[in-house]
Structures are given as structure tokens and as C-alpha cells.
Design a protein around this motif. Sequence first.
Motif, PDB file in Angstrom:
ATOM      1  N   SER A 192      -8.025   5.119   2.007  1.00 48.93           N
ATOM      2  CA  SER A 192      -7.998   6.372   1.842  1.00 48.93           C
ATOM      3  C   SER A 192      -8.126   6.853   0.539  1.00 48.93           C
ATOM      4  CB  SER A 192      -6.577   7.060   2.671  1.00 48.93           C
ATOM      5  OG  SER A 192      -6.631   6.858   4.282  1.00 48.93           O
ATOM      6  N   ARG A 193      -8.711   7.820   0.181  1.00 44.80           N
ATOM      7  CA  ARG A 193      -8.621   8.482  -1.233  1.00 44.80           C
ATOM      8  C   ARG A 193      -7.486   9.470  -1.454  1.00 44.80           C
ATOM      9  NH1 ARG A 193     -12.551   7.745  -5.245  1.00 44.80           N
ATOM     10  NH2 ARG A 193     -10.673   8.365  -6.717  1.00 44.80           N
ATOM     11  N   TYR A 194      -7.296  10.267  -0.292  1.00 39.54           N
ATOM     12  CA  TYR A 194      -6.432  11.251  -0.273  1.00 39.54           C
ATOM     13  C   TYR A 194      -5.756  11.501   1.111  1.00 39.54           C
ATOM     14  CZ  TYR A 194      -9.141  13.190  -4.436  1.00 39.54           C
ATOM     15  OH  TYR A 194      -9.994  13.144  -5.373  1.00 39.54           O
ATOM     16  N   LEU A 195      -4.150  11.414   0.933  1.00 42.80           N
ATOM     17  CA  LEU A 195      -3.591  11.572   2.185  1.00 42.80           C
ATOM     18  C   LEU A 195      -2.728  12.715   2.006  1.00 42.80           C
ATOM     19  CD1 LEU A 195      -2.431   7.935   3.250  1.00 42.80           C
ATOM     20  CD2 LEU A 195      -3.990   9.637   4.524  1.00 42.80           C
ATOM     21  N   VAL A 196      -2.215  13.518   3.094  1.00 40.31           N
ATOM     22  CA  VAL A 196      -1.170  14.474   2.922  1.00 40.31           C
ATOM     23  C   VAL A 196      -0.275  14.129   4.323  1.00 40.31           C
ATOM     24  CG1 VAL A 196      -0.613  16.861   3.003  1.00 40.31           C
ATOM     25  CG2 VAL A 196      -2.617  16.095   1.654  1.00 40.31           C
ATOM     26  N   LYS A 197       0.796  13.919   4.078  1.00 41.37           N
ATOM     27  CA  LYS A 197       1.740  13.502   4.999  1.00 41.37           C
ATOM     28  C   LYS A 197       3.135  14.517   4.913  1.00 41.37           C
ATOM     29  CE  LYS A 197      -0.521  10.116   6.703  1.00 41.37           C
ATOM     30  NZ  LYS A 197      -0.950  10.469   8.135  1.00 41.37           N
ATOM     31  N   ARG A 198       3.879  14.402   6.011  1.00 40.39           N
ATOM     32  CA  ARG A 198       5.033  15.325   6.061  1.00 40.39           C
ATOM     33  C   ARG A 198       6.100  14.676   5.664  1.00 40.39           C
ATOM     34  NH1 ARG A 198       4.411  20.409   7.625  1.00 40.39           N
ATOM     35  NH2 ARG A 198       2.459  20.998   8.760  1.00 40.39           N
ATOM     36  N   THR A 199       7.170  15.114   5.483  1.00 41.12           N
ATOM     37  CA  THR A 199       8.495  14.310   5.014  1.00 41.12           C
ATOM     38  C   THR A 199       8.941  13.534   6.346  1.00 41.12           C
ATOM     39  OG1 THR A 199       9.042  15.753   3.343  1.00 41.12           O
ATOM     40  CG2 THR A 199      10.783  14.636   4.336  1.00 41.12           C
ATOM     41  N   GLY A 200       9.314  12.329   6.229  1.00 39.72           N
ATOM     42  CA  GLY A 200       9.797  11.645   7.241  1.00 39.72           C
ATOM     43  C   GLY A 200       8.728  11.105   8.312  1.00 39.72           C
ATOM     44  N   GLU A 201       7.534  11.213   7.832  1.00 41.84           N
ATOM     45  CA  GLU A 201       6.627  10.698   8.799  1.00 41.84           C
ATOM     46  C   GLU A 201       6.496   8.801   7.858  1.00 41.84           C
ATOM     47  OE1 GLU A 201       3.011  13.636   8.493  1.00 41.84           O
ATOM     48  OE2 GLU A 201       2.550  11.993   9.784  1.00 41.84           O
ATOM     49  N   LYS A 202       5.852   8.046   9.090  1.00 40.85           N
ATOM     50  CA  LYS A 202       5.518   6.938   8.686  1.00 40.85           C
ATOM     51  C   LYS A 202       4.065   6.739   8.115  1.00 40.85           C
ATOM     52  CE  LYS A 202       6.316   2.023  10.140  1.00 40.85           C
ATOM     53  NZ  LYS A 202       6.621   1.315  11.299  1.00 40.85           N
ATOM     54  N   VAL A 203       3.984   6.107   6.914  1.00 38.46           N
ATOM     55  CA  VAL A 203       2.551   6.087   6.273  1.00 38.46           C
ATOM     56  C   VAL A 203       2.160   4.692   5.895  1.00 38.46           C
ATOM     57  CG1 VAL A 203       1.440   6.720   4.065  1.00 38.46           C
ATOM     58  CG2 VAL A 203       3.203   8.324   5.216  1.00 38.46           C
ATOM     59  N   PHE A 204       1.055   4.323   6.165  1.00 35.10           N
ATOM     60  CA  PHE A 204       0.379   3.164   6.104  1.00 35.10           C
ATOM     61  C   PHE A 204      -0.764   3.194   5.075  1.00 35.10           C
ATOM     62  CE2 PHE A 204       2.195   0.480   9.508  1.00 35.10           C
ATOM     63  CZ  PHE A 204       2.594   1.790  10.240  1.00 35.10           C
ATOM     64  N   LEU A 205      -0.644   2.347   4.044  1.00 39.95           N
ATOM     65  CA  LEU A 205      -1.885   2.368   3.097  1.00 39.95           C
ATOM     66  C   LEU A 205      -2.471   1.041   3.072  1.00 39.95           C
ATOM     67  CD1 LEU A 205      -0.328   4.070  -0.166  1.00 39.95           C
ATOM     68  CD2 LEU A 205      -1.435   5.167   1.630  1.00 39.95           C
ATOM     69  N   GLU A 206      -3.603   1.059   3.424  1.00 38.58           N
ATOM     70  CA  GLU A 206      -4.369  -0.286   3.646  1.00 38.58           C
ATOM     71  C   GLU A 206      -5.475  -0.669   2.260  1.00 38.58           C
ATOM     72  OE1 GLU A 206      -3.014  -0.499   7.537  1.00 38.58           O
ATOM     73  OE2 GLU A 206      -3.651  -2.012   6.360  1.00 38.58           O
ATOM     74  N   CYS A 207      -5.468  -1.986   2.023  1.00 43.82           N
ATOM     75  CA  CYS A 207      -6.238  -2.649   0.906  1.00 43.82           C
ATOM     76  C   CYS A 207      -6.882  -3.752   1.567  1.00 43.82           C
ATOM     77  CB  CYS A 207      -5.317  -2.738  -0.281  1.00 43.82           C
ATOM     78  SG  CYS A 207      -6.097  -3.399  -1.538  1.00 43.82           S
ATOM     79  N   VAL A 208      -8.107  -3.759   1.262  1.00 38.50           N
ATOM     80  CA  VAL A 208      -8.890  -5.024   1.432  1.00 38.50           C
ATOM     81  C   VAL A 208      -9.600  -5.497   0.441  1.00 38.50           C
ATOM     82  CG1 VAL A 208     -10.854  -6.092   2.990  1.00 38.50           C
ATOM     83  CG2 VAL A 208      -9.180  -4.230   4.098  1.00 38.50           C
ATOM     84  N   GLN A 209      -9.564  -6.818   0.117  1.00 38.27           N
ATOM     85  CA  GLN A 209     -10.377  -7.354  -1.101  1.00 38.27           C
ATOM     86  C   GLN A 209     -11.359  -8.455  -0.358  1.00 38.27           C
ATOM     87  OE1 GLN A 209      -9.732 -10.640  -2.287  1.00 38.27           O
ATOM     88  NE2 GLN A 209      -7.811 -11.262  -1.381  1.00 38.27           N
ATOM     89  N   ASP A 210     -12.375  -8.732  -0.924  1.00 38.05           N
ATOM     90  CA  ASP A 210     -13.429  -9.664  -0.553  1.00 38.05           C
ATOM     91  C   ASP A 210     -13.778 -10.839  -1.481  1.00 38.05           C
ATOM     92  OD1 ASP A 210     -16.435  -7.622  -1.818  1.00 38.05           O
ATOM     93  OD2 ASP A 210     -14.940  -8.520  -2.799  1.00 38.05           O
ATOM     94  N   MET A 211     -12.805 -11.301  -2.358  1.00 38.19           N
ATOM     95  CA  MET A 211     -12.830 -12.285  -3.172  1.00 38.19           C
ATOM     96  C   MET A 211     -12.029 -13.518  -3.004  1.00 38.19           C
ATOM     97  SD  MET A 211     -15.517 -12.093  -4.933  1.00 38.19           S
ATOM     98  CE  MET A 211     -15.131 -13.532  -6.143  1.00 38.19           C
ATOM     99  N   ASP A 212     -11.608 -13.405  -1.745  1.00 33.00           N
ATOM    100  CA  ASP A 212     -10.592 -14.680  -1.249  1.00 33.00           C
ATOM    101  C   ASP A 212      -9.488 -14.793  -2.464  1.00 33.00           C
ATOM    102  OD1 ASP A 212     -10.843 -18.001  -0.631  1.00 33.00           O
ATOM    103  OD2 ASP A 212     -10.127 -16.317   0.620  1.00 33.00           O
ATOM    104  N   HIS A 213      -8.872 -13.645  -3.000  1.00 28.88           N
ATOM    105  CA  HIS A 213      -7.743 -13.866  -3.803  1.00 28.88           C
ATOM    106  C   HIS A 213      -6.536 -14.242  -3.293  1.00 28.88           C
ATOM    107  CE1 HIS A 213     -10.013 -11.462  -7.462  1.00 28.88           C
ATOM    108  NE2 HIS A 213     -10.398 -12.859  -7.237  1.00 28.88           N
ATOM    109  N   GLU A 214      -5.955 -14.971  -3.888  1.00 31.98           N
ATOM    110  CA  GLU A 214      -4.423 -15.361  -3.302  1.00 31.98           C
ATOM    111  C   GLU A 214      -3.482 -14.092  -3.308  1.00 31.98           C
ATOM    112  OE1 GLU A 214      -6.637 -18.936  -3.711  1.00 31.98           O
ATOM    113  OE2 GLU A 214      -6.278 -17.308  -4.963  1.00 31.98           O
ATOM    114  N   ASN A 215      -3.773 -13.518  -4.606  1.00 31.21           N
ATOM    115  CA  ASN A 215      -2.476 -12.554  -5.132  1.00 31.21           C
ATOM    116  C   ASN A 215      -3.134 -11.124  -4.881  1.00 31.21           C
ATOM    117  OD1 ASN A 215      -0.377 -14.547  -6.679  1.00 31.21           O
ATOM    118  ND2 ASN A 215      -2.620 -14.928  -7.371  1.00 31.21           N
TER     119      ASN A 215
END
Lengths: 114, 110
Positions: A8-31
Motif C-alpha cells: 500500500s502507498r497510503y493507509l488510514v486506520k483508526r486507533t486500536g486497529e490491527k494493521v498489516f504492512l506487507e513487503c515483497v522482494q524479488d532478488m532472493d535477499h536474505e535480509n
Amino acid sequence: DVKVTQSSRYLVKRTGEKVFLECVQDMDHENMFWYRQDPGLGLRLIYFSYDVKMKEKGDIPEGYSVSREKKERFSLILESASTNQTSMYLCASASLGSYNSPLHFGNGTRLTVT
Amino acid sequence: GENVEQHPSTLSVQEGDSAVIKCTYSDSASNYFPWYKQELGKRPQLIIDIRSNVGEKKDQRIAVTLNKTAKHFSLHITETQPEDSAVYFCAASRSDDMRFGAGTRLTVKP
């Protein structure tokens, strides 16, 4: 060329909500890394992971957790969002020996907690 | 732990002039010093880096110098262009830690 994608580029959430930010990389990096970017404070490390299911706390882990079930994916979780977690969140990846090699960043997720 | 200070926080130059951004670090074990450029609304991207066994590195209009004794390193941009306008971050790292400076907002006026 390494590609790091944040769901997501932008997210608006309310106080107390559970929020998930996802990230994916395509270069087989360990870190993979999650940073928080705030004006005047630069980039501060929240958590990093050097392998699947492995994680280490960074400088500001309080209020956050992470998950790395697959090598290419690193998730940042805000268990109960608070207004002081309003910020820009940047994911990054790097190959082995990460602190001595360039970081590849995603485009960032601007999270607003109201 | 490592502490990185970056100056100035904002810098405005006329097109064609040079720009210099300076960073100091505290941990003498730091041995890798990258610089990232972040244009408005975009991701930080590596523009140049230097390792501790080298004193200077140049890539076209961009150069970085490192003074290990004084624990400071600098980014030099010559013949600045409007597209150089961005926020620049320095970082200092050793094998188990990397710290960023607070950033410098560079504005190049046409």
C-alpha cells in the motif's frame, strides 16, 4: 534490478486497529528491514530479519511486531495502532553481509492513524 | 552505539553551483558509508558509497570523501541541476549495525 514492493502507498486506520504492512522482494535477499521515516529523525530501524522465521529488534520495536514466513515476504504488524505511529514506513532488502552492502528500498507506505 | 550527525538540514544552491553535505560518525569500527537520494514521493536510492579503505570516490558529478581519523565523510555534487533537488541521507555501518543521518533537503534553484 532489485524490486521491493510494498502493498500500500497510503493507509488510514483508526486507533486500536490491527494493521498489516506487507513487503515483497524479488532478488532472493536474505535480509529484510522495516524502517520508519519521520521529518528531522531520518530513518529509524524497527525490526530486521536475516532469515526465514528469524527476526531481530531494531531501535524502536515497541508497538510493532514482524513476520517472515517466506524468504521474499516481510510483514510489519501494528497490534493496536496509535496516533504516534502515524508515519512513513519503508521496507528494504539486502544481500548477505547486509550492513556492508546497499539497501534496496520499497516506495514506502504512508500510514495515518486517526 | 553508532551516532551519525548530518549537516546542513537544508541547503539551497543556484543551478550550476556545487553542494556539499557533511556527516560525522562516532564509532571507529564503522567501515561502510553509503549515500541515498530520495526524491519527493519516491524511494531512497543509493547514489554512491565508500568503504573505509578508500579516501575518495567519484562518479561523474558526485563524489564522496572520507576522513577516518576525524570520523567524517562528505558528499560533493558539482554543476548542480534542478533534478538534483531531493533529500539526501548519509549512513555509517559496521558488520552488525547501520545508522542514518537525519537527512539534508537540497533545493537547486534554476
